[in-house]
Design a protein around this motif. Structure first.
Motif, PDB file in Angstrom:
ATOM      1  N   VAL A 138     -25.343  31.481 -92.727  1.00 31.42           N
ATOM      2  CA  VAL A 138     -25.716  30.412 -93.653  1.00 31.42           C
ATOM      3  C   VAL A 138     -26.442  30.990 -94.867  1.00 31.42           C
ATOM      4  N   HIS A 139     -26.029  30.589 -96.068  1.00 35.14           N
ATOM      5  CA  HIS A 139     -26.609  30.999 -97.360  1.00 35.14           C
ATOM      6  C   HIS A 139     -26.270  32.427 -97.771  1.00 35.14           C
ATOM      7  N   THR A 140     -25.088  32.900 -97.348  1.00 34.88           N
ATOM      8  CA  THR A 140     -24.652  34.224 -97.798  1.00 34.88           C
ATOM      9  C   THR A 140     -23.464  34.151 -98.757  1.00 34.88           C
ATOM     10  N   GLY A 141     -23.056  32.966 -99.142  1.00 33.21           N
ATOM     11  CA  GLY A 141     -21.939  32.822-100.077  1.00 33.21           C
ATOM     12  C   GLY A 141     -20.774  32.047 -99.510  1.00 33.21           C
ATOM     13  N   GLU A 200      -6.952  36.554 -82.532  1.00 33.60           N
ATOM     14  CA  GLU A 200      -5.533  36.333 -82.821  1.00 33.60           C
ATOM     15  C   GLU A 200      -5.014  37.296 -83.890  1.00 33.60           C
ATOM     16  N   GLY A 201      -5.888  38.154 -84.416  1.00 37.04           N
ATOM     17  CA  GLY A 201      -5.452  39.172 -85.362  1.00 37.04           C
ATOM     18  C   GLY A 201      -5.352  38.732 -86.812  1.00 37.04           C
ATOM     19  N   HIS A 202      -5.917  37.598 -87.153  1.00 36.78           N
ATOM     20  CA  HIS A 202      -5.885  37.128 -88.539  1.00 36.78           C
ATOM     21  C   HIS A 202      -6.872  37.925 -89.390  1.00 36.78           C
ATOM     22  N   PRO A 203      -6.628  38.020 -90.708  1.00 34.99           N
ATOM     23  CA  PRO A 203      -7.601  38.700 -91.568  1.00 34.99           C
ATOM     24  C   PRO A 203      -8.923  37.941 -91.604  1.00 34.99           C
ATOM     25  N   ILE A 204     -10.002  38.701 -91.725  1.00 34.26           N
ATOM     26  CA  ILE A 204     -11.354  38.134 -91.705  1.00 34.26           C
ATOM     27  C   ILE A 204     -12.068  38.548 -92.985  1.00 34.26           C
ATOM     28  N   VAL A 205     -12.625  37.574 -93.691  1.00 32.15           N
ATOM     29  CA  VAL A 205     -13.390  37.835 -94.909  1.00 32.15           C
ATOM     30  C   VAL A 205     -14.801  37.290 -94.691  1.00 32.15           C
ATOM     31  N   VAL A 206     -15.802  38.130 -94.961  1.00 29.53           N
ATOM     32  CA  VAL A 206     -17.198  37.757 -94.724  1.00 29.53           C
ATOM     33  C   VAL A 206     -18.027  37.957 -95.987  1.00 29.53           C
ATOM     34  N   PRO A 207     -18.537  36.871 -96.585  1.00 27.67           N
ATOM     35  CA  PRO A 207     -19.445  37.043 -97.723  1.00 27.67           C
ATOM     36  C   PRO A 207     -20.817  37.506 -97.228  1.00 27.67           C
ATOM     37  N   LEU A 208     -21.479  38.323 -98.039  1.00 29.36           N
ATOM     38  CA  LEU A 208     -22.818  38.808 -97.700  1.00 29.36           C
ATOM     39  C   LEU A 208     -23.718  38.744 -98.930  1.00 29.36           C
ATOM     40  N   ARG A 209     -25.000  38.561 -98.682  1.00 27.63           N
ATOM     41  CA  ARG A 209     -26.041  38.654 -99.709  1.00 27.63           C
ATOM     42  C   ARG A 209     -27.176  39.499 -99.144  1.00 27.63           C
ATOM     43  N   PRO A 210     -28.034  40.047-100.005  1.00 31.62           N
ATOM     44  CA  PRO A 210     -29.163  40.830 -99.496  1.00 31.62           C
ATOM     45  C   PRO A 210     -30.008  40.006 -98.516  1.00 31.62           C
ATOM     46  N   PRO A 211     -30.385  40.611 -97.391  1.00 32.32           N
ATOM     47  CA  PRO A 211     -31.120  39.882 -96.358  1.00 32.32           C
ATOM     48  C   PRO A 211     -32.387  39.168 -96.839  1.00 32.32           C
ATOM     49  N   VAL A 212     -33.162  39.769 -97.713  1.00 28.29           N
ATOM     50  CA  VAL A 212     -34.385  39.100 -98.187  1.00 28.29           C
ATOM     51  C   VAL A 212     -34.028  37.863 -99.006  1.00 28.29           C
ATOM     52  N   GLU A 248     -44.520  39.826 -92.395  1.00 25.82           N
ATOM     53  CA  GLU A 248     -43.728  39.824 -91.158  1.00 25.82           C
ATOM     54  C   GLU A 248     -42.308  39.326 -91.424  1.00 25.82           C
ATOM     55  N   GLU A 249     -42.167  38.275 -92.230  1.00 29.82           N
ATOM     56  CA  GLU A 249     -40.838  37.738 -92.549  1.00 29.82           C
ATOM     57  C   GLU A 249     -40.026  38.735 -93.375  1.00 29.82           C
ATOM     58  N   ILE A 250     -40.692  39.453 -94.259  1.00 26.43           N
ATOM     59  CA  ILE A 250     -40.011  40.490 -95.042  1.00 26.43           C
ATOM     60  C   ILE A 250     -39.511  41.591 -94.117  1.00 26.43           C
ATOM     61  N   GLN A 251     -40.365  42.034 -93.194  1.00 25.45           N
ATOM     62  CA  GLN A 251     -39.958  43.075 -92.239  1.00 25.45           C
ATOM     63  C   GLN A 251     -38.786  42.600 -91.392  1.00 25.45           C
ATOM     64  N   GLN A 252     -38.833  41.332 -90.964  1.00 25.47           N
ATOM     65  CA  GLN A 252     -37.740  40.775 -90.164  1.00 25.47           C
ATOM     66  C   GLN A 252     -36.440  40.809 -90.959  1.00 25.47           C
ATOM     67  N   ALA A 253     -36.482  40.400 -92.222  1.00 23.08           N
ATOM     68  CA  ALA A 253     -35.275  40.397 -93.054  1.00 23.08           C
ATOM     69  C   ALA A 253     -34.812  41.824 -93.340  1.00 23.08           C
TER      70      ALA A 253
END
Length: 161
Positions: A8-11, A54-66, A143-148
């Motif tokens: 959630v919230h990565t694009g 099932e072998g379908h192509p997979i696309v994953v959006p990503l954003r910086p963890p913080v 702590e939240e920064i370290q977690q991210a």
């Protein structure tokens, strides 16, 4: 079918609504070609894993963890669940050889070219359409920064060519 499992919230909306704007969206994968997408909530994982198997192509959006953590905190979401979503992405989704699209990376066009080539689709997008959320006034505790930041290695290996 193209499978788009996301944290959630990565694009997610950018990927579904803009990158794959001309591809039908399907919620029932038995209905033919299209984009099947789902956030990696625990209850969705069996369905996502079935589709990936099932072998379908997979696309994953990503954003910086913080940046993702700031978006979650702004919406008062549980950051422990965010940590679990990163874990599911690394421990499960990553083993299916997805094509990552780091939407905020200066190298994102290189990744998009690889996706175009593997899907054999003329994908084009306006990067300005990424829904940027103003996180002004929102901050993370140490702590939240370290977690991210524990996910920076995973993000880094999937966001640089």
């Amino acid at each position: 079918m193209i499978i788009v499992p996301t944290i959630v919230h990565t694009g997610t909306c950018f990927t579904i609504d803009h990158l794959f704007a001309d591809v039908p969206k399907i919620r029932n994968p038995k209905r033919g070609f299209g984009v099947f997408w789902a956030h990696v909530w625990a209850e969705r994982m069996p369905e996502i894993i079935d589709r990936m198997g099932e072998g379908h192509p997979i696309v994953v959006p990503l954003r910086p963890p913080v940046n993702v953590a700031l978006s979650w905190k702004k919406r008062e979401r549980n950051l422990a669940e965010l940590d679990q979503q990163w874990r599911r992405m690394r421990d499960i989704i990553d083993h299916y050889d997805p094509m990552y699209l780091p939407v905020e990376s200066p190298h994102r066009e290189v990744f998009l070219d690889k996706i175009r080539h593997r899907l054999d689709m003329p994908l084009h997008t306006d990067w300005r359409k990424i829904a940027s959320i103003e996180n002004e006034g929102i901050s993370l505790t140490d702590e939240e920064i370290q977690q991210a930041e524990r996910w920076n290695e995973f993000y880094g290996k999937n966001s640089t060519p």
